[in-house]
Design a protein around this motif. Sequence first.
Motif, mmCIF file in Angstrom:
data_model
loop_
_atom_site.group_PDB
_atom_site.id
_atom_site.type_symbol
_atom_site.label_atom_id
_atom_site.label_comp_id
_atom_site.label_asym_id
_atom_site.label_seq_id
_atom_site.Cartn_x
_atom_site.Cartn_y
_atom_site.Cartn_z
ATOM 1 N N GLY A 18 66.472 74.885 50.089
ATOM 2 C CA GLY A 18 66.317 75.215 48.674
ATOM 3 C C GLY A 18 65.967 74.029 47.847
ATOM 4 O O GLY A 18 65.922 74.097 46.606
ATOM 5 N N THR A 19 65.633 72.861 48.590
ATOM 6 C CA THR A 19 64.972 71.883 47.809
ATOM 7 C C THR A 19 63.948 71.452 48.602
ATOM 8 O O THR A 19 63.652 71.559 49.559
ATOM 9 C CB THR A 19 66.099 70.719 47.733
ATOM 10 O OG1 THR A 19 66.506 70.402 48.970
ATOM 11 C CG2 THR A 19 67.292 71.086 47.082
ATOM 12 N N TYR A 20 63.075 70.556 47.674
ATOM 13 C CA TYR A 20 61.920 69.944 48.379
ATOM 14 C C TYR A 20 61.421 68.652 47.483
ATOM 15 O O TYR A 20 62.053 68.546 46.432
ATOM 16 C CB TYR A 20 60.727 70.968 48.269
ATOM 17 C CG TYR A 20 60.233 71.286 46.959
ATOM 18 C CD1 TYR A 20 58.994 70.682 46.326
ATOM 19 C CD2 TYR A 20 61.039 72.317 46.331
ATOM 20 C CE1 TYR A 20 58.925 71.243 44.964
ATOM 21 C CE2 TYR A 20 60.510 72.849 44.864
ATOM 22 C CZ TYR A 20 59.543 71.952 44.240
ATOM 23 O OH TYR A 20 59.041 72.448 43.240
ATOM 24 N N PHE A 21 60.902 67.754 48.261
ATOM 25 C CA PHE A 21 60.338 66.553 47.397
ATOM 26 C C PHE A 21 58.976 66.614 47.134
ATOM 27 O O PHE A 21 58.343 67.359 47.906
ATOM 28 C CB PHE A 21 60.372 65.357 48.615
ATOM 29 C CG PHE A 21 61.838 64.750 48.823
ATOM 30 C CD1 PHE A 21 62.463 64.073 47.807
ATOM 31 C CD2 PHE A 21 62.143 64.587 50.032
ATOM 32 C CE1 PHE A 21 63.586 63.554 47.918
ATOM 33 C CE2 PHE A 21 63.574 64.171 50.103
ATOM 34 C CZ PHE A 21 64.110 63.632 49.270
ATOM 35 N N VAL A 22 58.601 66.147 46.079
ATOM 36 C CA VAL A 22 57.223 66.311 45.387
ATOM 37 C C VAL A 22 56.905 64.689 45.644
ATOM 38 O O VAL A 22 57.626 63.914 45.121
ATOM 39 C CB VAL A 22 57.185 66.388 44.073
ATOM 40 C CG1 VAL A 22 55.728 66.450 43.468
ATOM 41 C CG2 VAL A 22 57.444 68.100 43.800
ATOM 42 N N ASN A 23 55.881 64.304 46.444
ATOM 43 C CA ASN A 23 55.190 62.997 46.593
ATOM 44 C C ASN A 23 54.240 62.907 45.701
ATOM 45 O O ASN A 23 53.350 63.417 45.755
ATOM 46 C CB ASN A 23 54.882 62.580 48.007
ATOM 47 C CG ASN A 23 56.160 63.456 49.022
ATOM 48 O OD1 ASN A 23 57.218 62.980 48.922
ATOM 49 N ND2 ASN A 23 55.769 63.851 50.106
ATOM 50 N N THR A 24 54.400 61.734 44.808
ATOM 51 C CA THR A 24 53.506 61.260 44.023
ATOM 52 C C THR A 24 53.005 59.690 44.340
ATOM 53 O O THR A 24 53.935 59.119 44.927
ATOM 54 C CB THR A 24 53.891 61.482 42.409
ATOM 55 O OG1 THR A 24 55.018 60.835 42.316
ATOM 56 C CG2 THR A 24 53.903 62.891 42.327
ATOM 57 N N GLU A 39 52.931 54.088 50.652
ATOM 58 C CA GLU A 39 54.035 53.857 50.010
ATOM 59 C C GLU A 39 53.833 54.864 48.694
ATOM 60 O O GLU A 39 52.927 54.986 48.126
ATOM 61 C CB GLU A 39 54.137 52.639 49.270
ATOM 62 C CG GLU A 39 55.526 52.131 49.247
ATOM 63 C CD GLU A 39 55.447 50.586 48.844
ATOM 64 O OE1 GLU A 39 56.000 49.702 49.811
ATOM 65 O OE2 GLU A 39 55.356 50.153 47.733
ATOM 66 N N TYR A 40 55.200 55.808 48.401
ATOM 67 C CA TYR A 40 54.701 56.644 47.342
ATOM 68 C C TYR A 40 56.300 57.093 46.919
ATOM 69 O O TYR A 40 57.201 56.466 47.362
ATOM 70 C CB TYR A 40 54.503 58.022 48.041
ATOM 71 C CG TYR A 40 54.776 58.417 49.412
ATOM 72 C CD1 TYR A 40 56.176 59.369 49.331
ATOM 73 C CD2 TYR A 40 54.554 57.820 50.775
ATOM 74 C CE1 TYR A 40 56.693 59.756 50.545
ATOM 75 C CE2 TYR A 40 55.111 58.300 51.653
ATOM 76 C CZ TYR A 40 56.268 59.312 51.802
ATOM 77 O OH TYR A 40 56.800 59.753 52.972
ATOM 78 N N SER A 41 56.228 57.653 45.816
ATOM 79 C CA SER A 41 57.366 58.003 44.995
ATOM 80 C C SER A 41 57.499 59.337 45.373
ATOM 81 O O SER A 41 56.718 60.226 45.629
ATOM 82 C CB SER A 41 57.143 57.936 43.469
ATOM 83 O OG SER A 41 57.101 56.730 43.077
ATOM 84 N N GLN A 42 59.079 59.871 45.414
ATOM 85 C CA GLN A 42 59.470 61.091 45.791
ATOM 86 C C GLN A 42 60.526 61.588 44.741
ATOM 87 O O GLN A 42 61.354 60.797 44.027
ATOM 88 C CB GLN A 42 60.065 60.894 47.127
ATOM 89 C CG GLN A 42 59.328 60.849 48.274
ATOM 90 C CD GLN A 42 60.232 61.318 49.701
ATOM 91 O OE1 GLN A 42 61.407 60.700 49.695
ATOM 92 N NE2 GLN A 42 59.670 62.038 50.512
#
Length: 132
Positions: A18-24, A39-42
């Motif tokens: 029910g959760t997910y990471f958005v990578n930006t 390298e990225y923000s989650q």
Amino acid sequence: MKAQSYHYPESEQDLGNGTYFVNTEVEEKTDENGRTYWEYSQELRSYTNTAVPEEVAAWRLRAVTTLADMSQGIEDFLNSLPEPDRTVAKEAWYSGTTVKRESATVGAFQQVFQLSSEEVDNLFIQAANISI
């Protein structure tokens, strides 16, 4: 949260619960061995159901309409109905267990409050997504 990967990250990563990471903020880098990594923000998010439910628990829709300051208008509408419709509609609204999106009562509320179909859909979506 910062993360690293030797594979280019997907924009979203479903965790299956029910959760997910958005990578930006994805940045391509090179390590000491000359290998490329990213390298990225989650940001952790949870799913919100945006599908219009066919029906919702009556208490949920009453809560949403109360928060939308519609209670008095609904009460006035119910009181304006002739008998036996008034009694039946009041019992359904105040004591019923569910409210169907396509019910005649919801259609009447829509006309009384001059709501678009999208606005009524949003009330049902909000009602379905109440978390207590």
